[in-house]
Design a protein around this motif. Structure first.
Motif, mmCIF file in Angstrom:
data_model
loop_
_atom_site.group_PDB
_atom_site.id
_atom_site.type_symbol
_atom_site.label_atom_id
_atom_site.label_comp_id
_atom_site.label_asym_id
_atom_site.label_seq_id
_atom_site.Cartn_x
_atom_site.Cartn_y
_atom_site.Cartn_z
ATOM 1 N N GLU A 143 6.895 -1.141 -4.711
ATOM 2 C CA GLU A 143 7.778 -0.196 -4.010
ATOM 3 C C GLU A 143 6.997 0.620 -2.991
ATOM 4 O O GLU A 143 7.401 0.755 -1.836
ATOM 5 C CB GLU A 143 8.423 0.765 -5.019
ATOM 6 C CG GLU A 143 9.765 0.302 -5.516
ATOM 7 C CD GLU A 143 10.277 1.219 -6.626
ATOM 8 O OE1 GLU A 143 9.926 2.422 -6.639
ATOM 9 O OE2 GLU A 143 11.009 0.713 -7.498
ATOM 10 N N ARG A 144 5.859 1.146 -3.449
ATOM 11 C CA ARG A 144 5.024 1.947 -2.556
ATOM 12 C C ARG A 144 4.537 1.090 -1.382
ATOM 13 O O ARG A 144 4.523 1.529 -0.237
ATOM 14 C CB ARG A 144 3.837 2.501 -3.357
ATOM 15 C CG ARG A 144 2.810 3.242 -2.550
ATOM 16 C CD ARG A 144 3.258 4.643 -2.231
ATOM 17 N NE ARG A 144 2.235 5.368 -1.474
ATOM 18 C CZ ARG A 144 2.483 5.966 -0.314
ATOM 19 N NH1 ARG A 144 3.688 5.923 0.204
ATOM 20 N NH2 ARG A 144 1.520 6.604 0.310
ATOM 21 N N SER A 145 4.171 -0.166 -1.685
ATOM 22 C CA SER A 145 3.686 -1.048 -0.625
ATOM 23 C C SER A 145 4.765 -1.281 0.416
ATOM 24 O O SER A 145 4.485 -1.295 1.612
ATOM 25 C CB SER A 145 3.256 -2.395 -1.207
ATOM 26 O OG SER A 145 2.261 -2.205 -2.168
ATOM 27 N N MET A 146 5.999 -1.471 -0.051
ATOM 28 C CA MET A 146 7.081 -1.715 0.903
ATOM 29 C C MET A 146 7.299 -0.497 1.794
ATOM 30 O O MET A 146 7.529 -0.631 2.997
ATOM 31 C CB MET A 146 8.381 -2.079 0.165
ATOM 32 C CG MET A 146 8.405 -3.488 -0.424
ATOM 33 S SD MET A 146 7.919 -4.811 0.710
ATOM 34 C CE MET A 146 9.244 -4.714 1.915
ATOM 35 N N GLN A 147 7.193 0.704 1.198
ATOM 36 C CA GLN A 147 7.285 1.927 2.014
ATOM 37 C C GLN A 147 6.231 1.915 3.106
ATOM 38 O O GLN A 147 6.510 2.187 4.274
ATOM 39 C CB GLN A 147 7.012 3.166 1.142
ATOM 40 C CG GLN A 147 8.190 3.705 0.371
ATOM 41 C CD GLN A 147 7.727 4.821 -0.568
ATOM 42 O OE1 GLN A 147 6.624 5.347 -0.435
ATOM 43 N NE2 GLN A 147 8.580 5.166 -1.521
ATOM 44 N N LEU A 148 4.997 1.609 2.684
ATOM 45 C CA LEU A 148 3.893 1.662 3.649
ATOM 46 C C LEU A 148 4.041 0.576 4.706
ATOM 47 O O LEU A 148 3.755 0.810 5.881
ATOM 48 C CB LEU A 148 2.554 1.517 2.924
ATOM 49 C CG LEU A 148 2.181 2.737 2.082
ATOM 50 C CD1 LEU A 148 1.038 2.405 1.134
ATOM 51 C CD2 LEU A 148 1.791 3.895 2.987
ATOM 52 N N ALA A 173 7.612 -4.475 7.271
ATOM 53 C CA ALA A 173 8.256 -4.778 5.988
ATOM 54 C C ALA A 173 8.721 -6.230 5.937
ATOM 55 O O ALA A 173 8.708 -6.859 4.886
ATOM 56 C CB ALA A 173 9.431 -3.836 5.761
ATOM 57 N N SER A 221 6.844 -0.650 5.771
ATOM 58 C CA SER A 221 7.875 -0.208 6.726
ATOM 59 C C SER A 221 7.275 0.808 7.686
ATOM 60 O O SER A 221 7.582 0.827 8.871
ATOM 61 C CB SER A 221 9.055 0.467 6.034
ATOM 62 O OG SER A 221 9.349 -0.135 4.844
ATOM 63 N N ARG A 222 6.416 1.648 7.138
ATOM 64 C CA ARG A 222 5.833 2.684 7.978
ATOM 65 C C ARG A 222 5.011 2.091 9.112
ATOM 66 O O ARG A 222 4.982 2.635 10.207
ATOM 67 C CB ARG A 222 4.958 3.573 7.089
ATOM 68 C CG ARG A 222 4.496 4.810 7.771
ATOM 69 C CD ARG A 222 4.048 5.808 6.714
ATOM 70 N NE ARG A 222 3.003 6.658 7.240
ATOM 71 C CZ ARG A 222 2.239 7.434 6.498
ATOM 72 N NH1 ARG A 222 2.405 7.454 5.174
ATOM 73 N NH2 ARG A 222 1.309 8.174 7.042
ATOM 74 N N ASN A 274 6.137 -0.368 -9.377
ATOM 75 C CA ASN A 274 5.857 0.854 -8.604
ATOM 76 C C ASN A 274 4.954 0.571 -7.422
ATOM 77 O O ASN A 274 5.147 1.100 -6.332
ATOM 78 C CB ASN A 274 5.194 1.916 -9.497
ATOM 79 C CG ASN A 274 6.175 2.500 -10.485
ATOM 80 O OD1 ASN A 274 7.386 2.305 -10.332
ATOM 81 N ND2 ASN A 274 5.672 3.176 -11.492
#
Lengths: 282, 220
Positions: free
Chosen positions: A155-160, A167, A162-163, A152
């Motif tokens: 996953e959250r880190s990859m979202q951030l 990424a 990308s933001r 989890n």
């Protein structure tokens, strides 16, 4: 939320500070929009005989972006560091959301960790962990402080990541990234704890101007999502155009504070005028 | 002057079993001493006064007293208090203490060489003190400390020769014994010296290799 953002971008000069904040805070927390998220009461800090912070009173509303500017040694960074107790203040109160700490009493460990989890901090020198990949840098605290599983957290880190547009750097080590990239990673790392407020301590001062721009762009986007931010900065255009409120500090005191355009274009205090003149003359 | 082939083949089993004991004492001293040194380093850096004083005492005695004195004290001195130890145990305790004391200083200095911002960042992202140490400070600190710790390990290996004074049948004792039986001190000690060198020199090369690599992640 998006409506409010558009408003802020185009029509800000005609809005009062309070309107802007109400618009930002309104969609999610209608009734509570008036209650400050951060409240400092008579905050003071001394190093020996030297007074660094001299009874600072400050309120920051949810969604507000506050820029703190002022000459070196005015106590800007110390103020920021007192808010999350990296430097424990000597006197006064720090209130963030439901947590309130009295500087006169010793702070308990659980109080401190709750406080720090609700505050994200970005440093002038990035302070990424050089021995971990970019992904681990962002995931570590989610696992250890929030108890998320590795999956989890990643996953959250990859979202951030990308933001902040990085990424593709997830598996690299920070030493391979440029200063601007490192600072954006540091922003992602701070956001990973889902903080209520983000503190930025001169986030672009260690970067050359071009790299500073990409960091400022990320910060501007963050501001547009309604994140509450306190930014110590020497970037006058950020203070004027992105922040809602500007506060000038000198000698450990607040000299002037108000809606950003008012303060930057039409300062009332002589000390503020002198400082802004010095900045513009450079 | 040099040992003949016959002599060497006669002595070698003894010398090698001596070397094996030397290596065992070294390995145990390091396995116990380096973690002990880590604890001592944390103790010296601790906020609690009592912990700090106790750690400082152990470090200063372990560094201040020559290894030979520690050995003699533990093997010959302690029995008067009723605690009698075998020469192997006494050797390990004395050398582990010595290792702990020195490596604590190496580790403490390495931890303190890490930029202050690393600790601040760890605290700011909500890690507790133990996690900050475990995930952020120690991995970086130990990387800095590694070459110095390895170099010290070679010194401890050579230091095991002092155990000859407490009747531990390690490499020097064996060579000395051969010498006193055959009056061929010079070739016997020379053979022992070559055996020491056969471990120490490759180890020193390893240290300089590690030294070059350590910390390279920062520039990668």
């Amino acid at each position: 939320m998006d409506g409010a953002v558009l408003h802020l971008g185009s029509g800000k000069p005609t809005m009062t500070e309070d309107d802007a904040l109400a618009a930002k805070g309104a969609p999610s927390e209608k009734g509570q929009a008036r209650k400050p998220l951060i409240k400092l009461d008579k905050l003071s800090k001394h190093y020996g005989n030297h007074t660094v912070l001299d009874g600072i009173d400050l309120e920051v509303m949810p969604g507000e972006v506050l820029a703190i500017i002022g000459p070196s040694g005015s106590g800007k960074s110390t103020l920021l560091r007192c808010i999350n107790y990296l430097e424990p203040p000597d006197g006064g109160h720090v209130t963030i959301g439901d947590i309130s700490l009295n500087a006169a009493a010793a702070a308990g460990r659980s109080e401190l960790s709750t406080l720090r989890r609700s505050v994200g901090m970005v440093f002038q020198s990035f302070n990424l962990f050089p021995h971990m990949t970019v992904l681990r840098n962002v995931s570590l605290a989610q696992e250890r402080a929030l108890g998320r599983s590795r999956k989890n957290a990643d996953e959250r880190s990859m979202q951030l990541l990308s933001r902040v547009g990085l990424a593709d750097k997830a598996e690299q080590f920070p030493g391979r990234c440029s200063g601007g990239q490192q600072q954006r990673i540091a922003i992602a790392r701070a956001l990973a704890l889902d903080p209520d407020v983000m503190l930025f301590d001169e986030p672009t001062s260690a970067l050359d101007p071009e790299l500073g721009l990409e960091v400022l762009a990320v910060m501007r986007e963050l501001a547009e999502t309604g994140m509450t931010m306190i930014v110590v900065t020497h970037e006058m255009s950020f203070a004027e155009n992105v922040s809602d409120t500007v506060m000038i500090m000198a000698d450990g005191k607040i000299i002037e504070k108000g809606p950003s355009q008012d303060v930057m274009r039409n300062p009332q205090q002589e000390r503020t005028k002198r400082f802004l003149r010095a900045v513009h003359d450079r | 002057m040099l040992p003949s082939y016959e002599e060497l083949s006669a002595w070698l089993p003894d010398l090698l079993s001596g070397l094996s004991i030397s290596l065992q004492v070294t390995a145990l001293s390091l396995l116990i001493g380096i973690p002990f040194g880590l604890l001592l380093a944390l103790g010296v850096l601790a906020k609690s006064r009592l912990t700090k004083i106790l750690a400082l005492f152990l470090v200063e005695v372990g560094r201040g007293a020559p290894a030979l004195v520690l050995l003699q004290f533990i093997y010959f001195g302690l029995p008067t208090t009723g605690l009698t130890l075998g020469s192997f145990t006494a050797a390990v305790i004395a050398l582990a203490w010595n290792t702990g004391a020195y490596s604590s200083e190496i580790i403490r200095a390495s931890l303190q060489s890490i930029p202050h911002g690393q600790r601040e960042a760890a605290v700011a992202i909500g890690l507790n003190r133990l996690d900050a140490l475990r995930y952020v400070l120690l991995p970086q600190g130990l990387r800095v400390a590694l070459p110095a710790l390895l170099a010290f390990s070679i010194l401890i290996f050579q230091g095991t020769s002092l155990c000859f004074t407490i009747a531990l049948p390690e490499l020097v004792s064996r060579a000395y014994e051969i010498g006193s039986n055959t009056f061929r001190y010079f070739p016997a000690l020379l053979a022992a010296g070559v055996l020491y060198a056969s471990i120490s020199i490759p180890a020193a090369l390893l240290v300089s290799h590690v030294e070059k690599r350590a910390g390279s992640y920062a520039q990668r």
